[in-house]
Each structure stands twice: as C-alpha cells, then as structure tokens.
Design a protein around this motif. Structure first.
Motif, PDB file in Angstrom:
ATOM      1  N   LEU A   1       0.875  -1.017  -0.151  1.00 45.29           N
ATOM      2  CA  LEU A   1       0.069  -0.063  -0.070  1.00 45.29           C
ATOM      3  C   LEU A   1       0.847   1.466   0.085  1.00 45.29           C
ATOM      4  O   LEU A   1       0.599   2.189  -0.662  1.00 45.29           O
ATOM      5  CB  LEU A   1      -0.914  -0.083   1.150  1.00 45.29           C
ATOM      6  CG  LEU A   1      -2.002  -1.145   1.274  1.00 45.29           C
ATOM      7  CD1 LEU A   1      -2.805  -1.036   2.587  1.00 45.29           C
ATOM      8  CD2 LEU A   1      -2.781  -1.239  -0.052  1.00 45.29           C
ATOM      9  N   LEU A   2       2.029   1.251   0.955  1.00 44.83           N
ATOM     10  CA  LEU A   2       3.145   2.480   0.624  1.00 44.83           C
ATOM     11  C   LEU A   2       3.628   2.428  -0.680  1.00 44.83           C
ATOM     12  O   LEU A   2       3.648   3.674  -1.077  1.00 44.83           O
ATOM     13  CB  LEU A   2       3.974   2.091   1.755  1.00 44.83           C
ATOM     14  CG  LEU A   2       3.418   2.229   3.267  1.00 44.83           C
ATOM     15  CD1 LEU A   2       4.683   2.030   4.261  1.00 44.83           C
ATOM     16  CD2 LEU A   2       2.689   3.533   3.642  1.00 44.83           C
ATOM     17  N   ALA A   3       3.822   1.551  -1.250  1.00 43.74           N
ATOM     18  CA  ALA A   3       4.269   1.453  -2.523  1.00 43.74           C
ATOM     19  C   ALA A   3       3.470   1.952  -3.790  1.00 43.74           C
ATOM     20  O   ALA A   3       3.720   2.911  -4.570  1.00 43.74           O
ATOM     21  CB  ALA A   3       4.926  -0.018  -3.061  1.00 43.74           C
ATOM     22  N   PHE A   4       1.828   1.664  -3.265  1.00 42.29           N
ATOM     23  CA  PHE A   4       0.795   2.249  -4.365  1.00 42.29           C
ATOM     24  C   PHE A   4       0.925   3.719  -4.283  1.00 42.29           C
ATOM     25  O   PHE A   4       0.917   4.576  -4.965  1.00 42.29           O
ATOM     26  CB  PHE A   4      -0.335   1.729  -3.828  1.00 42.29           C
ATOM     27  CG  PHE A   4      -0.614   0.111  -4.034  1.00 42.29           C
ATOM     28  CD1 PHE A   4       0.194  -0.406  -4.743  1.00 42.29           C
ATOM     29  CD2 PHE A   4      -1.705  -0.363  -3.481  1.00 42.29           C
ATOM     30  CE1 PHE A   4       0.259  -1.853  -5.026  1.00 42.29           C
ATOM     31  CE2 PHE A   4      -1.891  -1.698  -3.771  1.00 42.29           C
ATOM     32  CZ  PHE A   4      -1.058  -2.226  -4.385  1.00 42.29           C
ATOM     33  N   ALA A   5       0.989   4.282  -2.810  1.00 39.37           N
ATOM     34  CA  ALA A   5       0.790   5.831  -2.498  1.00 39.37           C
ATOM     35  C   ALA A   5       2.155   6.527  -3.011  1.00 39.37           C
ATOM     36  O   ALA A   5       2.026   7.435  -3.756  1.00 39.37           O
ATOM     37  CB  ALA A   5       0.750   5.877  -1.162  1.00 39.37           C
ATOM     38  N   ALA A   6       3.363   6.083  -3.013  1.00 36.53           N
ATOM     39  CA  ALA A   6       4.349   6.286  -3.377  1.00 36.53           C
ATOM     40  C   ALA A   6       4.531   6.547  -5.083  1.00 36.53           C
ATOM     41  O   ALA A   6       5.342   7.600  -5.336  1.00 36.53           O
ATOM     42  CB  ALA A   6       5.938   5.836  -2.783  1.00 36.53           C
ATOM     43  N   LEU A   7       4.455   5.732  -5.635  1.00 32.77           N
ATOM     44  CA  LEU A   7       4.744   5.237  -7.066  1.00 32.77           C
ATOM     45  C   LEU A   7       3.551   5.994  -7.995  1.00 32.77           C
ATOM     46  O   LEU A   7       3.807   6.273  -9.095  1.00 32.77           O
ATOM     47  CB  LEU A   7       5.114   3.981  -7.483  1.00 32.77           C
ATOM     48  CG  LEU A   7       6.144   3.304  -6.691  1.00 32.77           C
ATOM     49  CD1 LEU A   7       6.359   1.893  -7.276  1.00 32.77           C
ATOM     50  CD2 LEU A   7       7.687   4.214  -7.453  1.00 32.77           C
ATOM     51  N   SER A   8       2.213   5.869  -7.377  1.00 31.24           N
ATOM     52  CA  SER A   8       1.257   6.368  -8.330  1.00 31.24           C
ATOM     53  C   SER A   8       1.358   7.992  -8.925  1.00 31.24           C
ATOM     54  O   SER A   8       0.954   7.955 -10.432  1.00 31.24           O
ATOM     55  CB  SER A   8      -0.209   6.211  -7.574  1.00 31.24           C
ATOM     56  OG  SER A   8      -0.287   5.027  -7.273  1.00 31.24           O
ATOM     57  N   PRO A   9       1.775   8.628  -8.074  1.00 29.75           N
ATOM     58  CA  PRO A   9       2.109  10.214  -8.773  1.00 29.75           C
ATOM     59  C   PRO A   9       2.973  10.137  -9.910  1.00 29.75           C
ATOM     60  O   PRO A   9       3.034  11.188 -10.758  1.00 29.75           O
ATOM     61  CB  PRO A   9       2.568  10.921  -7.540  1.00 29.75           C
ATOM     62  CG  PRO A   9       2.014  10.335  -6.562  1.00 29.75           C
ATOM     63  CD  PRO A   9       2.110   8.702  -6.875  1.00 29.75           C
ATOM     64  N   LEU A  10       4.013   9.130  -9.969  1.00 30.90           N
ATOM     65  CA  LEU A  10       5.069   9.070 -10.857  1.00 30.90           C
ATOM     66  C   LEU A  10       4.333   8.473 -12.506  1.00 30.90           C
ATOM     67  O   LEU A  10       5.182   8.796 -13.431  1.00 30.90           O
ATOM     68  CB  LEU A  10       6.303   8.323 -10.522  1.00 30.90           C
ATOM     69  CG  LEU A  10       6.795   8.902  -9.257  1.00 30.90           C
ATOM     70  CD1 LEU A  10       7.862   7.771  -8.907  1.00 30.90           C
ATOM     71  CD2 LEU A  10       7.429  10.173  -9.133  1.00 30.90           C
ATOM     72  N   VAL A  11       3.530   7.725 -12.119  1.00 34.34           N
ATOM     73  CA  VAL A  11       2.950   7.033 -13.645  1.00 34.34           C
ATOM     74  C   VAL A  11       2.610   7.982 -14.710  1.00 34.34           C
ATOM     75  O   VAL A  11       3.043   7.554 -15.637  1.00 34.34           O
ATOM     76  CB  VAL A  11       1.899   6.303 -13.159  1.00 34.34           C
ATOM     77  CG1 VAL A  11       1.447   5.522 -14.215  1.00 34.34           C
ATOM     78  CG2 VAL A  11       2.297   5.111 -12.125  1.00 34.34           C
ATOM     79  N   PRO A  12       1.978   9.165 -14.549  1.00 34.54           N
ATOM     80  CA  PRO A  12       1.647   9.900 -15.728  1.00 34.54           C
ATOM     81  C   PRO A  12       2.825  10.441 -16.458  1.00 34.54           C
ATOM     82  O   PRO A  12       2.954  10.387 -17.792  1.00 34.54           O
ATOM     83  CB  PRO A  12       0.876  11.029 -14.998  1.00 34.54           C
ATOM     84  CG  PRO A  12       0.356  10.670 -13.800  1.00 34.54           C
ATOM     85  CD  PRO A  12       1.158   9.559 -13.419  1.00 34.54           C
ATOM     86  N   ALA A  13       3.823  10.842 -15.803  1.00 33.71           N
ATOM     87  CA  ALA A  13       5.113  11.159 -16.219  1.00 33.71           C
ATOM     88  C   ALA A  13       5.934  10.084 -17.087  1.00 33.71           C
ATOM     89  O   ALA A  13       6.275  10.015 -18.371  1.00 33.71           O
ATOM     90  CB  ALA A  13       6.074  11.849 -15.404  1.00 33.71           C
TER      91      ALA A  13
END
Length: 410
Positions: free
Chosen positions: A58-70
C-alpha cells in the motif's frame, strides 16, 4: 472487411489483456493474510514486522502512483504496463526464496508492479473504450476481486499440500503473472509517444471534484483493507471459531464480487452516479454500525459489507474514467486518487488495530471510527458522482504556464 475484422480482433485481444492483467493485481497480496501466522513463526518475525507484508504494497501504491503519468508520457501506457508486469513477475519469484530478505524484497517489487497497473488500467479503458467505461470497469473489478478471493481461499490448502509449504503458496502465482505478460506482449507494438505529449499531465491537485473522487476512492479502500485485515479477529473475539471467521471473510469477498457484476446496469439507468454511490455507501454504513451495535449477527453484517463494498469499488474505479474528459486526464486523476487513497488505506488498518483494547467491548471504538469514515464517504459521494475534472486541470496548469496568445489586461 478484413480491416474491420482485424480491428475487432485487436480490440478483443486488448480486452482480454486488460482482464488478465487485472487478475494479477490482487492475488499476490490477498494470499498473504491467511499464511501470516506460518510466515511469522518460521522466520521468527515480530507481529509488527510481519504486518509490514500487508502495509508495504500500500505504501508502494501511494509513493509510485504520482510518477505514473510522467512515465506514461515518456514510454507509452502499453510499454509501461508491460514493464510493470515484468516487475510483478520478478517480485513473486523473489518472494518464493525462503528467506526474510526474499520475502520483503519480493513484496516491494510486487507493490511497485501493482501500483503501475492500478493507475494505468482506468486510463486505458477511458482511452480505448470511452463508451464502455462502466461495463469494462465492472468486468476488471470483478475479475480482480474474484481471483483475489480465490487466492485467499486456497492459500492454506496449497501451503499444507504442496512441497515448500507457504513459500509455494505465495510463489505459485508467478505462473499467472507470466501468462499475463505473454498475453500483453502484442500490445507492446503500440507506437511510443512523441512531441508535446511527452511532457505528461499535471495532477489535478487544485480541483475540488478531483479531491471528492480521491476521498471516495480513499475511504472505500480504507474500509476494504480494514475488513480483510481485521474482520476475522473481530468475529473470533465475538464468539466465532477461526474456521468460521475465515469463511465469513471469504463470503465478504464473494458477495463483493457478485455485487460488482450488477453495478454497470445500475449505472446505465442513472443520469449520474450520485444516488447510486450514496446508496451503496449507506449499505456499507449499515454494516459497520451493525457490527458496532450487534456484533454477534456476523453473517448479516458480512453480507451488507460485501454488498456495499463491491459496488463502491466499481464506482470508485469508474469515477476516474467518467469524471475525466480524455485518457490523459484520466491518467492524472487515477494517479492522484490512488496515491492519496492507498496512503489512507495503509494507515487505516494500523489505526484500527491501535484503537483496539482488551475486554469484550475492545472493538467498539475502532468500529465506531469505521462508521464515521463511511459516513464521510457517503457525504463525499454526492460530490464525486457527477462533473468533469478536465477544466480544473487546465486551470491549474494555465496558472503556471500562461497561453502565449493571451493579452494583458489594460
């Protein structure tokens, strides 16, 4: 005629690819809980350290999700999703190694792969099937939830029957991930993005509607992860034996899957999703309040939580596509909702457990907290059920990058 047939087969292959990917987004996570006591005993882990196996993804979801659009703007959604499946496959294989380092290292890789898949699937559905957002969202949520329920149900039998015990029960899902990777390979031929699209899409932090969608996603995720983490213990402390508590958790997931199948029909009949989202949230609220007031009626409250939870998951995922004007906006909204949402989901089970106190009424305070959180979800559903986020995204970006044709006020 041939071109039409080719396009149709290509779209069918894409649908199958999306569904097989969805089948891999929860199975490697939900199989951990039933085996946690065995893992803890064999590796000598403290309860707090063992609990990280549920929290790290869940922490990985929160940390990496904002990077996906770029990353999507740079590599393309198809290639990025293929890379995520490769990372997921590697993570499951590493977790098969019978050491604590392999277990936790593989879990981090699994969290990274699933995080990218979580963000990309709503945007791909919005891009390639804009008139079928509700139907395909329901289909992938149903597949995802159904396989997750099976994974939690077969974990202990596999651990008891297969060589390698719990290592095999956790690692056998690598075969499923490899199938998904192979099915997705034809999509890697899609052209890479070029030109301005490579700059990516800003996340709509200044949009009130985006925050409403994010709140709905986060609160329903919090409820789901609290349920799969703590409901068996709540049931046991109120008189259920461990086997019955496990079956009740399985029932919760099965009812949620069945409910998700009915969601698209209800969405099609409504002008917007406000009433449906509020009604499903109200059913969830009744389930948590029932557990608070009469915890011995576990079967009834389990069914209500499954009914409300399954529909709310489909709605939360569908909101991402329905509230966005195009695929790029859907990707940005997906990244925002899943980043904040899964951070909230990661905190929820921890706080729920910390609020527990010894004694017969030890779960009343955490259950009251869940009732309040679900009431907040009901309130925010009235804002998240209609509108478009795209205008807010444009306003937010124009503040930083004014249009060159705009004239200065006199």
């Amino acid at each position: 005629m041939t071109n039409t047939s080719t396009r149709r087969s290509g779209r069918l292959l894409l649908v199958w690819g999306l569904l097989v990917v969805a089948a891999n987004l929860r199975a490697s996570l939900t199989g951990v809980g039933p085996l946690l006591d065995r893992v803890q005993s064999e590796l000598g882990l403290t309860p707090a350290v063992a609990g990280l196996l549920n929290t790290l993804p869940l922490l990985a979801f929160a940390a990496l999700s904002p990077l996906v659009p770029a990353l999507t703007a740079r590599w393309g959604a198809e290639r990025l999703l293929g890379g995520a499946l490769a990372v997921l496959t590697l993570g499951i294989a590493v977790r098969w190694i019978p050491t604590a380092a392999g277990l936790f290292g593989g879990t981090v890789l699994i969290g990274a792969g699933v995080a990218v898949g979580n963000v990309l699937l709503p945007g791909l559905i919005r891009r390639d099937f804009p008139t079928r957002v509700g139907l395909l969202t329901s289909a992938y949520a149903t597949v995802m939830g159904g396989v997750a329920a099976v994974a939690s149900g077969v974990a202990v039998p596999i651990a008891e029957a297969a060589p390698g015990g719990w290592h095999t029960a956790l690692g056998c899902w690598v075969l499923f991930a490899l199938v998904a990777l192979l099915v997705w390979l034809p999509q890697l031929r899609a052209p890479r993005p070029t030109g301005p699209a490579r700059n990516g899409q800003r996340l709509p932090w200044s949009s009130g509607l985006a925050w409403a969608v994010t709140g709905f996603m986060g609160l329903q995720s919090l409820g789901f992860y609290v349920a799969v983490t703590w409901l068996p213990q709540v049931f046991q402390d109120n008189g259920s034996d461990p086997a019955t508590a496990g079956w009740l958790l399985f029932l919760f997931q099965v009812v949620a899957v069945l409910t998700s199948l009915a969601a698209p029909g209800a969405m099609r009949r409504a002008r917007d999703q406000r009433g449906l989202a509020a009604a499903c949230s109200a059913v969830l609220l009744a389930g948590w309040l029932g557990l608070f007031a009469q915890p011995h009626w576990a079967l009834l409250w389990t069914v209500l939580l499954g009914l409300g939870g399954g529909a709310c998951l489909v709605l939360a995922l569908a909101f991402i596509g329905l509230r966005a004007q195009d695929a790029a906006s859907a990707g940005a909204l997906s990244a925002m909702t899943q980043s904040v949402g899964y951070l909230l989901a990661a905190v929820g089970p921890v706080v729920f457990g910390l609020l527990h106190s010894p004694g017969p009424d030890g779960w009343r305070t955490p259950l009251l907290l869940m009732s309040l959180a679900t009431a907040a979800q009901l309130a925010v559903s009235l804002a998240a059920g209609r509108g478009t986020v795209a205008a807010a995204i444009l306003d937010a970006t124009s503040a930083r990058r004014p249009d060159r044709t705009e004239t200065s006020p006199s």
